[in-house]
Design an enzyme around this catalytic site. Structure first.
Site, PDB file in Angstrom:
ATOM      1  N   TRP A 182       0.867  -1.190   0.000  1.00 51.64           N
ATOM      2  CA  TRP A 182       0.000   0.000   0.000  1.00 51.64           C
ATOM      3  C   TRP A 182       0.902   1.238   0.000  1.00 51.64           C
ATOM      4  O   TRP A 182       1.837   1.327   0.799  1.00 51.64           O
ATOM      5  CB  TRP A 182      -0.887  -0.043   1.246  1.00 51.64           C
ATOM      6  N   ASP A 263      -0.899  -5.227   9.317  1.00 48.71           N
ATOM      7  CA  ASP A 263      -1.828  -4.186   8.906  1.00 48.71           C
ATOM      8  C   ASP A 263      -3.057  -4.931   8.418  1.00 48.71           C
ATOM      9  O   ASP A 263      -2.996  -5.640   7.412  1.00 48.71           O
ATOM     10  CB  ASP A 263      -1.209  -3.355   7.774  1.00 48.71           C
ATOM     11  N   LYS A 299     -13.287   0.090   5.645  1.00 45.90           N
ATOM     12  CA  LYS A 299     -13.866  -0.735   4.580  1.00 45.90           C
ATOM     13  C   LYS A 299     -14.977  -1.639   5.090  1.00 45.90           C
ATOM     14  O   LYS A 299     -16.052  -1.674   4.515  1.00 45.90           O
ATOM     15  CB  LYS A 299     -12.799  -1.627   3.930  1.00 45.90           C
TER      16      LYS A 299
HETATM   17  N1  KET Z   1      -3.815  -0.322   5.270  1.00 47.61           N
HETATM   18  C1  KET Z   1      -4.051  -0.707   4.015  1.00 47.61           C
HETATM   19  C2  KET Z   1      -3.404  -1.943   3.501  1.00 47.61           C
HETATM   20  C3  KET Z   1      -4.906   0.053   3.220  1.00 47.61           C
HETATM   21  O1  KET Z   1      -5.152  -0.364   2.000  1.00 47.61           O
HETATM   22  C4  KET Z   1      -5.497   1.227   3.731  1.00 47.61           C
HETATM   23  C5  KET Z   1      -6.337   2.062   2.872  1.00 47.61           C
HETATM   24  C6  KET Z   1      -5.225   1.557   5.054  1.00 47.61           C
HETATM   25  C7  KET Z   1      -4.366   0.761   5.796  1.00 47.61           C
HETATM   26  C8  KET Z   1      -5.767   2.762   5.738  1.00 47.61           C
HETATM   27  O2  KET Z   1      -7.082   3.034   5.667  1.00 47.61           O
HETATM   28  P1  KET Z   1      -7.769   3.972   6.756  1.00 47.61           P
HETATM   29  O3  KET Z   1      -8.881   4.604   6.032  1.00 47.61           O
HETATM   30  O4  KET Z   1      -6.751   4.928   7.260  1.00 47.61           O
HETATM   31  O5  KET Z   1      -8.233   3.052   7.825  1.00 47.61           O
HETATM   32  N2  KET Z   1      -6.318   1.977   1.615  1.00 47.61           N
HETATM   33  C9  KET Z   1      -7.160   2.682   0.636  1.00 47.61           C
HETATM   34  C10 KET Z   1      -7.365   4.128   0.889  1.00 47.61           C
HETATM   35  C11 KET Z   1      -6.121   4.937   1.069  1.00 47.61           C
HETATM   36  O6  KET Z   1      -5.180   4.842   0.308  1.00 47.61           O
HETATM   37  O7  KET Z   1      -6.112   5.725   2.051  1.00 47.61           O
HETATM   38  C12 KET Z   1      -6.588   2.400  -0.754  1.00 47.61           C
HETATM   39  O8  KET Z   1      -5.543   1.736  -0.864  1.00 47.61           O
HETATM   40  O9  KET Z   1      -7.200   2.816  -1.733  1.00 47.61           O
END
Ligand code: KET
Length: 454
Positions: A182, A263, A299
């Site tokens: 990511w 994660d 998500k």
């Molecule tokens: N870890 C991973 C692997 C991940 O894909 C995301 C979010 C997060 C943590 C963090 O999400 P949060 O909303 O802070 O709980 N991924 C999507 C959004 C982004 O990039 O912020 C994405 O990959 O599209």
């Protein structure tokens, strides 16, 4: 307009303040003349010193993921498709608020709870259920109070807290991240001042896992490194180790005295089952290992904007857990003081109520199921439309929100510039942003980009 001129002028120029009440009927032209004639000297002085202190700050590049949504918004083409950010959409490609979240919201409104500060570590009821969801309510580590859980600002903020803890208490220790990973992981560790390097993960030849490379790199890392692992639904590849491979990964991490650092942002979203998706984390914990795990409810509960998640540190003793928790709080306090309450209450209420909890599980299955359906339809369209004989079956082997297409940057540019399909430049598409109706169009775009752009 006249009043905004007056009020901004009155902020900057004390002398005008008195005149304000006398200007009731004067039009804007007269006001401008008035300001210029009375205060001309002062205005030109301001202009003369108007070189910004921030002149040396250059323009930051757009974010590789969230910047895609900005570019998508600016495109007016009717066929445009946003497969950039990992955010669930309905079949009509609209954002989705879970029914169970609406119900929890209504209950919270009826209760009329106050908006006092939360403690630094967050809402106690949330911290309890979030750790139970991840490790299992009857996991001995819970009863033994060996888990330090602190509510974080969703997955990102929780990872950032853990990164700060590593920087402070394990100076020089390295975090190993998968190649690719990511996009924000590198930013998080860079900003926290934690050195990182990559372990092999994705094999472009097979569009699968480079398991041997992964194991060799984890083995070669300095003893006591932190190994960042995606608990389920690896982002961006959608390729997870098998249960047998997880065991071998755990063996190597244990041998090398590394610390597994999970994660887990997609629990329940990969398979539709919260328990199945937590099995990797639980297996490490069952071995008696100390584990770090960052959770997100963006998500699986669609709470993207509520910023709700947690950092958990499983320690070998309750005393160590208490000390770790105290230090996580100490890191959080000067960063953001304490976390937001609303999302925490939603999660705590849903998990704490058996009816709402089963409704959540059903909706999660529905969301995961919709993604699986578009995955299959996309594969069918790719296979039937592409006459070159290329094997597209990797699309079906991937899991979770994303598909890693293997398209290179030029091909991704073609997807966007020619086909108005917005995606990240690493070749990732979010299937959560795809509808059955759009699968054929997407297949055409992928086939064209793959074969006609080198
Ligand atoms: N870890 C991973 C692997 C991940 O894909 C995301 C979010 C997060 C943590 C963090 O999400 P949060 O909303 O802070 O709980 N991924 C999507 C959004 C982004 O990039 O912020 C994405 O990959 O599209």
């Amino acid at each position: 307009m006249a009043s905004s001129v007056l009020s901004s002028a009155s902020l900057s120029f004390h002398g005008i303040h008195k005149g304000k009440s006398n200007l009731g009927g004067i039009n804007k032209g007269k006001i401008d003349t008035f300001i210029k004639s009375k205060c001309f000297g002062r205005i030109s002085m301001v202009a003369a010193s108007n070189v910004s202190r921030f002149e040396g700050i250059t323009m930051a590049p757009p974010d590789p993921i969230l910047g895609v949504s900005e570019a998508f918004k600016a495109d007016n083409h009717e066929l445009k498709l946003n497969l950039g950010v990992g955010a669930y959409r309905t079949e009509e490609l609209q954002p989705y608020v879970l029914n169970v979240v609406k119900k929890a919201d209504k209950l919270l409104l009826e209760k009329g709870e106050n908006r006092e500060y939360l403690p630094i570590e967050g809402l106690a009821a949330f911290n309890k259920v979030t750790a139970e969801l991840l490790f299992g309510a009857d996991n001995p580590v819970m009863k033994q109070q060996r888990v330090a859980t602190v509510q974080g600002l969703s997955g990102t903020g929780s990872l950032r807290l853990a990164a700060a803890l590593i920087e402070r208490y394990f100076p020089g220790a390295k975090v190993l991240i998968s190649a690719p990973t990511w996009g924000n992981h590198k930013n998080i560790f860079n900003d926290a001042g934690v050195p990182w390097s990559e372990y092999r993960y994705y094999d472009p030849k097979t569009v699968g896992l480079d398991f041997e490379g992964m194991i060799a790199d984890i083995k070669a890392a300095p003893e006591g490194s932190f190994i960042l692992l995606h608990g389920c639904a690896h982002n961006p590849t959608g390729i997870d180790p098998t249960p047998e491979q997880w065991e071998i990964i755990a063996d190597v991490i244990q041998e090398k005295n590394h610390v597994p650092f999970f994660d887990i942002a997609y629990q329940g979203f990969a398979s539709g089952s919260l328990d199945a998706d937590a099995s990797s984390v639980r297996m490490f914990v069952a071995r008696g290992m100390e584990v770090i795990a960052a959770q997100s409810y963006s998500k699986n509960l669609g709470l993207y904007a509520e910023r709700i998640g947690a950092i958990n540190v499983v320690c070998s003793s309750p005393e160590a857990a208490a000390r770790v928790k105290s230090q996580l709080k100490r890191i959080a306090r000067p960063m953001y003081s304490n976390p937001p309450v609303h999302g925490a209450r939603i999660v705590a209420n849903i998990v704490g109520d058996s009816t709402l909890f089963s409704e959540w599980n059903a909706e999660m299955e529905m969301m995961a199921g919709r993604i699986k359906n578009v995955r299959h339809k996309l594969f069918d369209n790719l296979s039937s439309k592409d006459k070159s004989g290329k094997d597209w079956s990797f699309v079906l082997k991937q899991i979770g929100m994303f598909s890693f297409t293997g398209l290179n940057k030029a091909q991704c540019d073609n997807m966007t510039n020619k086909w108005h399909v917005y995606m990240t430049k690493d070749g990732r598409i979010s299937l959560a942003g795809l509808s059955l109706a759009k699968c054929e169009y997407l297949a055409d775009a992928i086939i064209d980009s793959y074969h006609n752009v080198s």
